[in-house]
Motif scaffolding. Structure first.
Motif, PDB file in Angstrom:
ATOM      1  N   MET A  45      -6.345   0.090   4.939  1.00 24.15           N
ATOM      2  CA  MET A  45      -6.170  -0.290   3.545  1.00 24.15           C
ATOM      3  C   MET A  45      -6.806  -1.670   3.316  1.00 24.15           C
ATOM      4  O   MET A  45      -6.527  -2.625   4.064  1.00 24.15           O
ATOM      5  CB  MET A  45      -4.681  -0.348   3.184  1.00 24.15           C
ATOM      6  CG  MET A  45      -3.965   0.998   3.245  1.00 24.15           C
ATOM      7  SD  MET A  45      -4.559   2.173   2.005  1.00 24.15           S
ATOM      8  CE  MET A  45      -5.345   3.406   3.043  1.00 24.15           C
ATOM      9  N   GLY A 105      -5.698  -3.093   9.484  1.00 23.85           N
ATOM     10  CA  GLY A 105      -4.688  -2.451   8.642  1.00 23.85           C
ATOM     11  C   GLY A 105      -3.447  -2.216   9.481  1.00 23.85           C
ATOM     12  O   GLY A 105      -3.538  -1.631  10.569  1.00 23.85           O
ATOM     13  N   PRO A 164      -3.154   4.837   7.982  1.00 20.46           N
ATOM     14  CA  PRO A 164      -3.674   5.098   6.638  1.00 20.46           C
ATOM     15  C   PRO A 164      -3.790   6.564   6.259  1.00 20.46           C
ATOM     16  O   PRO A 164      -4.002   6.887   5.093  1.00 20.46           O
ATOM     17  CB  PRO A 164      -5.069   4.452   6.698  1.00 20.46           C
ATOM     18  CG  PRO A 164      -5.474   4.618   8.133  1.00 20.46           C
ATOM     19  CD  PRO A 164      -4.210   4.490   8.942  1.00 20.46           C
ATOM     20  N   GLU A 187      -6.352  -4.045   1.294  1.00 23.06           N
ATOM     21  CA  GLU A 187      -5.489  -5.166   0.902  1.00 23.06           C
ATOM     22  C   GLU A 187      -4.872  -5.886   2.106  1.00 23.06           C
ATOM     23  O   GLU A 187      -4.437  -7.034   2.004  1.00 23.06           O
ATOM     24  CB  GLU A 187      -4.334  -4.666   0.009  1.00 23.06           C
ATOM     25  CG  GLU A 187      -4.770  -3.957  -1.259  1.00 23.06           C
ATOM     26  CD  GLU A 187      -4.974  -2.467  -1.102  1.00 23.06           C
ATOM     27  OE1 GLU A 187      -5.043  -1.780  -2.123  1.00 23.06           O
ATOM     28  OE2 GLU A 187      -5.071  -1.983   0.056  1.00 23.06           O
ATOM     29  N   CYS A 188      -4.824  -5.196   3.231  1.00 22.71           N
ATOM     30  CA  CYS A 188      -3.996  -5.647   4.353  1.00 22.71           C
ATOM     31  C   CYS A 188      -4.510  -6.911   5.050  1.00 22.71           C
ATOM     32  O   CYS A 188      -3.803  -7.915   5.133  1.00 22.71           O
ATOM     33  CB  CYS A 188      -3.864  -4.510   5.364  1.00 22.71           C
ATOM     34  SG  CYS A 188      -2.450  -4.691   6.457  1.00 22.71           S
ATOM     35  N   CYS A 197       0.812  -1.226   0.000  1.00 21.70           N
ATOM     36  CA  CYS A 197       0.000   0.000   0.000  1.00 21.70           C
ATOM     37  C   CYS A 197       0.841   1.271   0.000  1.00 21.70           C
ATOM     38  O   CYS A 197       0.324   2.360   0.258  1.00 21.70           O
ATOM     39  CB  CYS A 197      -0.921   0.006   1.221  1.00 21.70           C
ATOM     40  SG  CYS A 197      -1.948  -1.452   1.386  1.00 21.70           S
ATOM     41  N   GLU A 198       2.123   1.145  -0.294  1.00 23.67           N
ATOM     42  CA  GLU A 198       3.050   2.261  -0.137  1.00 23.67           C
ATOM     43  C   GLU A 198       2.577   3.545  -0.815  1.00 23.67           C
ATOM     44  O   GLU A 198       2.673   4.640  -0.250  1.00 23.67           O
ATOM     45  CB  GLU A 198       4.422   1.867  -0.677  1.00 23.67           C
ATOM     46  CG  GLU A 198       5.511   2.896  -0.427  1.00 23.67           C
ATOM     47  CD  GLU A 198       6.886   2.340  -0.725  1.00 23.67           C
ATOM     48  OE1 GLU A 198       7.869   2.949  -0.276  1.00 23.67           O
ATOM     49  OE2 GLU A 198       6.977   1.298  -1.401  1.00 23.67           O
ATOM     50  N   LYS A 227      -0.343   4.595  -1.382  1.00 18.69           N
ATOM     51  CA  LYS A 227      -1.567   5.157  -0.803  1.00 18.69           C
ATOM     52  C   LYS A 227      -1.340   5.800   0.557  1.00 18.69           C
ATOM     53  O   LYS A 227      -2.200   6.533   1.046  1.00 18.69           O
ATOM     54  CB  LYS A 227      -2.624   4.054  -0.638  1.00 18.69           C
ATOM     55  CG  LYS A 227      -3.046   3.366  -1.915  1.00 18.69           C
ATOM     56  CD  LYS A 227      -4.096   2.316  -1.562  1.00 18.69           C
ATOM     57  CE  LYS A 227      -4.537   1.529  -2.772  1.00 18.69           C
ATOM     58  NZ  LYS A 227      -5.552   0.506  -2.410  1.00 18.69           N
TER      59      LYS A 227
END
Length: 200
Positions: free
Chosen positions: A104, A89, A93, A106-107, A20-21, A23
């Motif tokens: 995030m 997460g 964020p 995806e986490c 997620c870097e 974002k």
């Protein structure tokens, strides 16, 4: 034949996560506490800015209230041999107009199943707030947060849903006084039994 990944290797891999870097407002800084001997897993939402700065989970007013709810002091709460802390997460964020941005997405799908492969001594997963409950109780949630929390018995012995202890939720606490009267005593008792079980 592939060697099974150890928990130490997994922790190292998670610490290097950069999914997620782009974002995130700051460089990725996954914050969690985990050990193979943990009996209780606490799943919240994502680190706030204070937690991001210190690197210590729940090191803020929300954490102070959570510890009161669990009847634990800081030493007990951060005893990683007994308690694992893995938010939905892992990184801070960022902020929105109404508070922190949600974790995030995806986490949790990426890392929670990986962590849980190593958490074989877990007796309870405490689901703190909407994001944790949405991930772990898919298809089993009630109409509202209050309904889900009030029906906590339906999710035992594996899960215990509670609201997030954020000061932003003060009106929820005032409007749902039954939580403190009916649910918290049960939560404290269950957590005490789990953490003090000498057979663990």
């Amino acid at each position: 034949m592939l060697m099974k990944e150890t928990l130490i290797q997994l922790i190292k891999r998670v610490k290097q996560c950069r999914i997620c870097e782009r974002k995130l407002p700051f460089p990725p800084k996954p914050i969690f506490i985990v050990s193979a001997t943990a009996n209780l897993l606490i799943v919240g939402q994502a680190p706030g800015i204070r937690v991001h700065k210190t690197g210590i989970p729940w090191n803020d007013p929300s954490g102070d209230r959570l510890r009161l709810w669990l009847n634990l002091n800081r030493e007990q709460f951060y005893n990683e041999s007994k308690i694992a802390i893995i938010p939905a997460g892992l990184c801070y964020p960022g902020k929105s107009v109404r508070g922190d941005i949600p974790p995030m997405p995806e986490c949790a799908p990426k890392w929670h199943p990986e962590f849980r492969k190593h958490l074989n001594k877990l007796k309870l997963t405490l689901l703190v707030g909407n994001h944790a409950q949405n991930f772990y109780l898919k298809g089993r949630l009630k109409k509202t947060m209050a309904d889900t929390v009030r029906a906590y018995n339906e999710y035992l012995p594996h899960f215990f849903p509670i609201p997030h202890p954020s000061p932003r939720n003060i009106m929820w606490f005032r409007n749902n006084l039954w939580f403190e009267k009916e649910v918290l005593p049960q939560l404290k008792q269950i957590v005490s039994t789990i953490l003090n079980d000498t057979k663990s």
